[in-house]
Design a protein around this motif. Sequence first.
Motif, short mmCIF file in Angstrom:
data_model
loop_
_atom_site.label_atom_id
_atom_site.label_comp_id
_atom_site.label_asym_id
_atom_site.label_seq_id
_atom_site.Cartn_x
_atom_site.Cartn_y
_atom_site.Cartn_z
N THR A 48 0.84 -1.21 0.00
CA THR A 48 0.00 0.00 0.00
C THR A 48 0.87 1.25 0.00
O THR A 48 0.59 2.23 -0.71
N THR A 69 -9.02 1.59 1.01
CA THR A 69 -9.47 0.96 -0.23
C THR A 69 -8.34 0.18 -0.88
O THR A 69 -8.51 -0.97 -1.31
N VAL A 70 -7.16 0.79 -0.94
CA VAL A 70 -6.03 0.13 -1.60
C VAL A 70 -5.61 -1.13 -0.84
O VAL A 70 -5.42 -2.18 -1.44
N SER A 72 -7.37 -2.96 1.09
CA SER A 72 -8.44 -3.96 0.97
C SER A 72 -8.37 -4.67 -0.37
O SER A 72 -8.55 -5.89 -0.45
N ARG A 73 -8.10 -3.92 -1.43
CA ARG A 73 -7.99 -4.55 -2.75
C ARG A 73 -6.77 -5.47 -2.82
O ARG A 73 -6.82 -6.54 -3.43
N LEU A 76 -7.70 -8.58 -0.99
CA LEU A 76 -8.61 -9.40 -1.80
C LEU A 76 -7.84 -10.19 -2.84
O LEU A 76 -8.08 -11.38 -3.04
N ASP A 77 -6.88 -9.53 -3.50
CA ASP A 77 -6.06 -10.23 -4.49
C ASP A 77 -5.25 -11.35 -3.84
O ASP A 77 -5.10 -12.44 -4.41
N ALA A 131 -14.27 -12.52 -1.25
CA ALA A 131 -15.12 -11.32 -1.27
C ALA A 131 -16.00 -11.26 -0.02
O ALA A 131 -16.25 -10.17 0.52
N ILE A 134 -13.78 -9.96 2.87
CA ILE A 134 -13.52 -8.53 2.77
C ILE A 134 -14.74 -7.73 3.17
O ILE A 134 -14.66 -6.78 3.96
N ILE A 152 -14.62 -2.02 -3.96
CA ILE A 152 -13.48 -2.86 -3.57
C ILE A 152 -13.72 -4.31 -3.99
O ILE A 152 -12.83 -4.97 -4.52
N VAL A 153 -14.94 -4.80 -3.76
CA VAL A 153 -15.26 -6.20 -4.10
C VAL A 153 -15.87 -6.32 -5.48
O VAL A 153 -16.31 -7.40 -5.89
N GLU A 154 -15.92 -5.18 -6.20
CA GLU A 154 -16.42 -5.15 -7.58
C GLU A 154 -17.86 -5.65 -7.67
O GLU A 154 -18.22 -6.47 -8.51
#
Length: 313
Positions: A48, A69-70, A72-73, A76-77, A131, A134, A152-154
């Motif tokens: 981050t 946000t960053v 969290s993404r 998730l990845d 997802a 998160i 974030i979870v699209e």
Amino acid sequence: MDGRKPGDGQHPQDGLAERFEKHRGPLRAVAYRMLGSLGEADDAVQETWLRLSRADAEAVGNLSGWLRTVVSRICLDMLRSRTARREEPVGPELPDLAREAGDGGDPEEEAVLADSVGRALLVVLDTLGPAERIAFVLHDVFAVPFDRIAPIVERSPVAAKKLASRARQKVRGVAAVPRAELDRQRRTVDAFLAAARGGDMAALLAVLDPDVVRRADRAALPEGAPTVARGARAVAEETAGFAPRSRLAEPALVNGAVGIVVAPRGRLLLALTLTVEDERITAYEVIADPGRLSRLELGLLDEVRPQVTSAHG
């Protein structure tokens, strides 16, 4: 851009580094709950920082929200890229729990973190999809609204809310007995754990039925120990010898009743299913086989309490 941590020597972005450092703790708290691993959480936080150092920071109006946000993404990845690694396979004997580290994190610090977060919560979170985890962590643990979780979870905000709701149902589990009975079981199991942690023979004998039977997977026992033990004295003596392991244990909902999970670093290693009658334990089984562990239905006995962090934004 180099990979130095902010604050390491002179850096043209020292001002930005100082601003980031104010958010490191909250970001780490978020990442740890999302990943359940101190080493991976620190990696996510460092990534981050690298992304912030490459971004136009002056254009970021809400730094804490941007950072949350960053990270969290990134988490998730990382969750999506994990293979089906549950804990490393268990051999004839369990590993030395006091030295369980293995992921780059400080084992003592990770133990403190696991205690503060709740080992049972970390174990149950590990059963969620990426997802779901998160969305649940951001909303139920850190009170982030769904309109901020959605990108974030699209998903849409409505779909993100459904993700968190589905995760919440899994985290709570389904009790097979009424709440009053669950509370009675909990009091007995709490007494058993307290006695086991202290190696208190008198207290163990008081909470065990005289004819108690302990069964266990071979992998849960020292070499040569019987898979079945009978009688309060034999079971109490054995349990008292497992005091270090007991300190890594917490009550949890296991297959609809009050059970116990043993989770070094928040990763499920053992689970105990117990039979409680008249405020005494009449039988319990220690499950260590990875296949059997994966089929258990786990849930929390206590509600998740939202936390406050400046990483909300």
